[in-house]
Design an enzyme around this catalytic site. Sequence first.
Site, PDB file in Angstrom:
ATOM      1  N   ASP A   7     131.743  80.973 -21.944  1.00  0.00           N
ATOM      2  CA  ASP A   7     131.368  80.266 -20.716  1.00  0.00           C
ATOM      3  C   ASP A   7     130.032  79.565 -20.988  1.00  0.00           C
ATOM      4  O   ASP A   7     129.538  79.556 -22.132  1.00  0.00           O
ATOM      5  CB  ASP A   7     131.347  81.205 -19.498  1.00  0.00           C
ATOM      6  CG  ASP A   7     130.145  82.127 -19.469  1.00  0.00           C
ATOM      7  OD1 ASP A   7     129.367  82.165 -20.454  1.00  0.00           O
ATOM      8  OD2 ASP A   7     129.963  82.836 -18.452  1.00  0.00           O
ATOM      9  N   CYS A  64     129.943  85.400 -23.375  1.00  0.00           N
ATOM     10  CA  CYS A  64     129.360  84.983 -22.099  1.00  0.00           C
ATOM     11  C   CYS A  64     127.924  85.504 -22.071  1.00  0.00           C
ATOM     12  O   CYS A  64     127.414  85.938 -23.106  1.00  0.00           O
ATOM     13  CB  CYS A  64     130.200  85.438 -20.902  1.00  0.00           C
ATOM     14  SG  CYS A  64     130.226  87.204 -20.556  1.00  0.00           S
ATOM     15  N   GLY A  65     127.278  85.474 -20.936  1.00  0.00           N
ATOM     16  CA  GLY A  65     125.878  85.881 -20.890  1.00  0.00           C
ATOM     17  C   GLY A  65     125.690  87.320 -21.339  1.00  0.00           C
ATOM     18  O   GLY A  65     124.865  87.621 -22.198  1.00  0.00           O
ATOM     19  N   THR A  66     126.468  88.211 -20.759  1.00  0.00           N
ATOM     20  CA  THR A  66     126.385  89.632 -21.105  1.00  0.00           C
ATOM     21  C   THR A  66     127.493  90.073 -22.051  1.00  0.00           C
ATOM     22  O   THR A  66     127.393  91.139 -22.656  1.00  0.00           O
ATOM     23  CB  THR A  66     126.527  90.484 -19.831  1.00  0.00           C
ATOM     24  OG1 THR A  66     127.795  90.169 -19.241  1.00  0.00           O
ATOM     25  CG2 THR A  66     125.402  90.221 -18.845  1.00  0.00           C
ATOM     26  N   ILE A  68     130.159  91.031 -20.819  1.00  0.00           N
ATOM     27  CA  ILE A  68     130.895  92.019 -20.012  1.00  0.00           C
ATOM     28  C   ILE A  68     132.047  91.364 -19.258  1.00  0.00           C
ATOM     29  O   ILE A  68     133.207  91.780 -19.375  1.00  0.00           O
ATOM     30  CB  ILE A  68     129.936  92.736 -19.029  1.00  0.00           C
ATOM     31  CG1 ILE A  68     128.882  93.539 -19.802  1.00  0.00           C
ATOM     32  CG2 ILE A  68     130.741  93.672 -18.108  1.00  0.00           C
ATOM     33  CD1 ILE A  68     127.780  94.123 -18.933  1.00  0.00           C
ATOM     34  N   HIS A  97     138.943 101.860 -35.905  1.00  0.00           N
ATOM     35  CA  HIS A  97     139.560 102.865 -35.019  1.00  0.00           C
ATOM     36  C   HIS A  97     140.458 102.263 -33.951  1.00  0.00           C
ATOM     37  O   HIS A  97     141.493 102.834 -33.627  1.00  0.00           O
ATOM     38  CB  HIS A  97     138.479 103.690 -34.307  1.00  0.00           C
ATOM     39  CG  HIS A  97     137.672 104.542 -35.231  1.00  0.00           C
ATOM     40  ND1 HIS A  97     136.894 105.588 -34.795  1.00  0.00           N
ATOM     41  CD2 HIS A  97     137.500 104.496 -36.582  1.00  0.00           C
ATOM     42  CE1 HIS A  97     136.284 106.156 -35.828  1.00  0.00           C
ATOM     43  NE2 HIS A  97     136.627 105.502 -36.916  1.00  0.00           N
ATOM     44  N   ARG A 132     146.322 108.930 -36.407  1.00  0.00           N
ATOM     45  CA  ARG A 132     145.718 109.302 -35.117  1.00  0.00           C
ATOM     46  C   ARG A 132     145.227 108.066 -34.346  1.00  0.00           C
ATOM     47  O   ARG A 132     145.314 108.012 -33.121  1.00  0.00           O
ATOM     48  CB  ARG A 132     144.600 110.326 -35.291  1.00  0.00           C
ATOM     49  CG  ARG A 132     143.347 109.818 -35.967  1.00  0.00           C
ATOM     50  CD  ARG A 132     142.360 110.976 -36.189  1.00  0.00           C
ATOM     51  NE  ARG A 132     141.040 110.519 -36.598  1.00  0.00           N
ATOM     52  CZ  ARG A 132     140.748 110.063 -37.821  1.00  0.00           C
ATOM     53  NH1 ARG A 132     141.686 109.952 -38.744  1.00  0.00           N
ATOM     54  NH2 ARG A 132     139.514 109.698 -38.128  1.00  0.00           N
ATOM     55  N   HIS A 133     144.757 107.080 -35.089  1.00  0.00           N
ATOM     56  CA  HIS A 133     144.293 105.853 -34.420  1.00  0.00           C
ATOM     57  C   HIS A 133     145.474 105.034 -33.910  1.00  0.00           C
ATOM     58  O   HIS A 133     145.414 104.466 -32.817  1.00  0.00           O
ATOM     59  CB  HIS A 133     143.404 105.034 -35.357  1.00  0.00           C
ATOM     60  CG  HIS A 133     142.120 105.733 -35.700  1.00  0.00           C
ATOM     61  ND1 HIS A 133     141.301 106.288 -34.743  1.00  0.00           N
ATOM     62  CD2 HIS A 133     141.535 105.965 -36.898  1.00  0.00           C
ATOM     63  CE1 HIS A 133     140.247 106.836 -35.337  1.00  0.00           C
ATOM     64  NE2 HIS A 133     140.372 106.668 -36.634  1.00  0.00           N
TER      65      HIS A 133
HETATM   66  C1  RB5 Z   1     127.143  83.629 -15.918  1.00  0.00           C
HETATM   67  O1  RB5 Z   1     125.941  83.388 -15.271  1.00  0.00           O
HETATM   68  C2  RB5 Z   1     127.282  85.102 -16.249  1.00  0.00           C
HETATM   69  O2  RB5 Z   1     127.594  85.806 -15.093  1.00  0.00           O
HETATM   70  C3  RB5 Z   1     128.339  85.297 -17.301  1.00  0.00           C
HETATM   71  O3  RB5 Z   1     127.996  84.575 -18.442  1.00  0.00           O
HETATM   72  C4  RB5 Z   1     128.568  86.715 -17.760  1.00  0.00           C
HETATM   73  O4  RB5 Z   1     127.377  87.332 -18.117  1.00  0.00           O
HETATM   74  C5  RB5 Z   1     129.406  87.540 -16.891  1.00  0.00           C
HETATM   75  O5  RB5 Z   1     129.705  88.707 -17.181  1.00  0.00           O
END
Ligand code: RB5
Length: 142
Positions: A7, A64-66, A68, A97, A132-133
């Site tokens: 993103d 992306c930023g995080t 996550i 694994h 196992r994996h």
């Molecule tokens: C975008 O600002 C940010 O929310 C996105 O890059 C990401 O970190 C979401 O998990």
Amino acid sequence: MIAVGCDHGGYDLKQEILRYLEEQNIEYADYGCYSRESVDYPVYARKVAEAVKDGACEKGILICGTGIGISIAANRIAGIRAALCADCFSAQATREHNDANILALGARVVGPGLAVKITDTFLHTDFSGDERHRRRIELIEG
Ligand code: RB5
């Protein structure tokens, strides 16, 4: 072929990763986004996850930023095992694994040097193939 997507928060780091792939002569397909303009990470997670799921690409990298949001979104696609990694030990372990098929990176979490090392580790580590994996991966797939 490696599918790469991001993103806006991951755009600059994606450019670094693409440079690394080019230097290594590793073929890639860039699924966007293509600028720092604000976009929605699930769109790019889906593009890369579908490319890996369909077999068009053997592995994927999502940023992306995080890391996550884009990894959560990718993991909603059946057959995708996206691993968010901020260190090389995790990148190696998730290949050995979990046979992770997508690496997720957080551009606001890791610097470009570490991100390239993590990518290099992820792309050059094989699944162990241990029974196992395999069993545990089958349990994930349900
Ligand atoms: C975008 O600002 C940010 O929310 C996105 O890059 C990401 O970190 C979401 O998990």
